[in-house]
Design a protein around this motif. Structure first.
Motif, PDB file in Angstrom:
ATOM      1  N   LYS A  71      -2.760   6.511   7.033  1.00 51.98           N
ATOM      2  CA  LYS A  71      -1.486   7.176   6.786  1.00 51.98           C
ATOM      3  C   LYS A  71      -0.960   6.799   5.406  1.00 51.98           C
ATOM      4  O   LYS A  71      -1.008   5.632   5.005  1.00 51.98           O
ATOM      5  CB  LYS A  71      -0.454   6.782   7.838  1.00 51.98           C
ATOM      6  N   GLY A  73       2.016   6.481   4.417  1.00 51.19           N
ATOM      7  CA  GLY A  73       3.103   5.513   4.525  1.00 51.19           C
ATOM      8  C   GLY A  73       2.631   4.086   4.758  1.00 51.19           C
ATOM      9  O   GLY A  73       3.396   3.137   4.580  1.00 51.19           O
ATOM     10  N   ARG A  74       1.396   3.915   5.155  1.00 41.16           N
ATOM     11  CA  ARG A  74       0.814   2.590   5.414  1.00 41.16           C
ATOM     12  C   ARG A  74      -0.048   2.096   4.247  1.00 41.16           C
ATOM     13  O   ARG A  74      -0.457   0.949   4.236  1.00 41.16           O
ATOM     14  CB  ARG A  74      -0.062   2.628   6.662  1.00 41.16           C
ATOM     15  N   ARG A  75      -0.340   2.978   3.293  1.00 42.15           N
ATOM     16  CA  ARG A  75      -1.315   2.667   2.253  1.00 42.15           C
ATOM     17  C   ARG A  75      -1.021   1.348   1.529  1.00 42.15           C
ATOM     18  O   ARG A  75      -1.897   0.498   1.395  1.00 42.15           O
ATOM     19  CB  ARG A  75      -1.401   3.808   1.249  1.00 42.15           C
ATOM     20  N   GLU A  76       0.206   1.167   1.063  1.00 42.52           N
ATOM     21  CA  GLU A  76       0.538  -0.055   0.314  1.00 42.52           C
ATOM     22  C   GLU A  76       0.348  -1.302   1.167  1.00 42.52           C
ATOM     23  O   GLU A  76      -0.177  -2.313   0.698  1.00 42.52           O
ATOM     24  CB  GLU A  76       1.957   0.021  -0.216  1.00 42.52           C
ATOM     25  N   GLU A  77       0.777  -1.255   2.422  1.00 44.22           N
ATOM     26  CA  GLU A  77       0.632  -2.398   3.324  1.00 44.22           C
ATOM     27  C   GLU A  77      -0.840  -2.719   3.563  1.00 44.22           C
ATOM     28  O   GLU A  77      -1.250  -3.882   3.509  1.00 44.22           O
ATOM     29  CB  GLU A  77       1.334  -2.107   4.657  1.00 44.22           C
TER      30      GLU A  77
END
Length: 96
Positions: A71, A73-77
């Protein structure tokens, strides 16, 4: 050269994976640093994803990555946690 061990080992997979971390309740694991680096490149989108899935040593693993890890929205994490794993830091749980 061989260690000579010939006993039976009970493998608990994926908890015995060398590299692992949790992202959004989903376990991300890799057999070795090369696999983890390939997963990182795939998630970062620095290479052609379709091409990465067609060939290479880890193409099958890339096909099986959980959608939660892909996702936007999860890429950086996910990338932050992978970078920590590659740097040799221990990561436990979603708060890392």
């Amino acid at each position: 050269m061989s260690c000579g061990f010939s006993g039976v080992h009970s493998l608990d997979w994926p908890s015995d994976a060398w590299f692992q971390t949790e992202v959004g309740g989903t376990l991300l694991w890799a057999l070795d640093s090369a696999m983890l680096e390939e997963i990182r490149r795939f998630i970062a989108g620095t290479d052609d994803r379709a091409e990465m899935r067609r060939g290479g040593d880890y193409a099958a693993a890339l096909h099986r990555l959980p959608a939660e890890l892909l996702k936007a929205g999860r890429r950086e994490e996910v990338l932050r946690k992978i970078d920590r794993l590659l740097e040799g830091e221990a990561i436990s749980g979603p708060e890392s």
